[in-house]
Design an enzyme around this catalytic site. Sequence first.
Site, PDB file in Angstrom:
ATOM      1  CB  SER A 125     -35.458 -29.257 -30.976  1.00 26.98           C
ATOM      2  OG  SER A 125     -36.810 -29.227 -30.582  1.00 26.98           O
ATOM      3  CE1 TYR A 149     -34.046 -31.666 -26.139  1.00 28.95           C
ATOM      4  CE2 TYR A 149     -35.691 -30.452 -27.389  1.00 28.95           C
ATOM      5  CZ  TYR A 149     -34.767 -31.475 -27.304  1.00 28.95           C
ATOM      6  OH  TYR A 149     -34.559 -32.300 -28.389  1.00 28.95           O
ATOM      7  CE  LYS A 153     -31.543 -30.910 -28.914  1.00 27.56           C
ATOM      8  NZ  LYS A 153     -30.609 -31.891 -29.509  1.00 27.56           N
TER       9      LYS A 153
END
Length: 323
Positions: A125, A149, A153
Amino acid sequence: MKILIMGGAGMIGQKLLNLILNKGELRGQKISEITLFDIIDAPYPKNTSTSIITKTGDISDPKVSNVLVSSEPDIIFHLAAIVSGQAEQEFDLGWNINARGSWGLFDAVRHRGEGYCPRVVFTSSIAVFGAPFPDQIPDNFFTTPLTSYGAQKAISELLLADYSRKGMIDGISIRLPTICVRPGKPNLAASGFFSGIIREPLNGKEAILPVSKDVRHWHATPRSAAGFLVHAAEIDTVNLNNRITLNMPGLSVTVQEQIEALERVAGSDVVKLIKHQSDPIIEKIVSGWARDFETKRSIDLGFKAESNFDEIIKIYIEDDLEK
């Protein structure tokens, strides 16, 4: 050829499945079997000659990954994750699914041994980047995520790169733009409003805009996302020269430009269904996100995305608008 799609019940997983079935082959080989894995049963077309297997489980459990790779799939698409907003709100869950889950998968592949080295395509991402950064981020810009998050990633990227360097996996990580317009119901992704302000009005529903109209962001369609994944499965990773993580191409637009495109495509009455209602939490998260990218590496390697937001809206209408 055997294929495993982890996160196969999700929107992108379903788009990927349909694209693969339409192609019928990958890397010049006919597809004999596709396994769809997710926390819930994944739907699939029943009128296909390809053998499709569905499995459910919790990716944070290493035993689950061991079972999934026991059939030694040739290509593994690792899409399984919880989304950005939920990962930020539920710290333990985010790390268990998004980081430990990836590590467990990569280690399960390693422990198969005996020359097993599948292509693993990992969906990363643009959340791996955190402010401050230039207006347009180059391919060699460093990662400093400002969300859990994004950190999860980034760590998964590094793990995959190391396992690939060791020859245990033939890996490639693709950093997806925010996927827009996402079909279906709103989810807990902090970026969900980018789709919501287009999808909901087109379906005759009111949409909440939680940020200002001058917010700029990086987008690509679900159709492009599936195309990225298939192309990543087929390219020769030797050409990546051990830099196996790529920023995918996309389109940089402001929310205002999104709304203007919606008006051109669908009219002013549709635009009136967008209501501004500031959300400080969403505003803070979005303020730390990248806005634009120079993606020469991925474009030179043959990855393609949309060139204007009108096209993005029209693709949603063609592929996913509720009839």
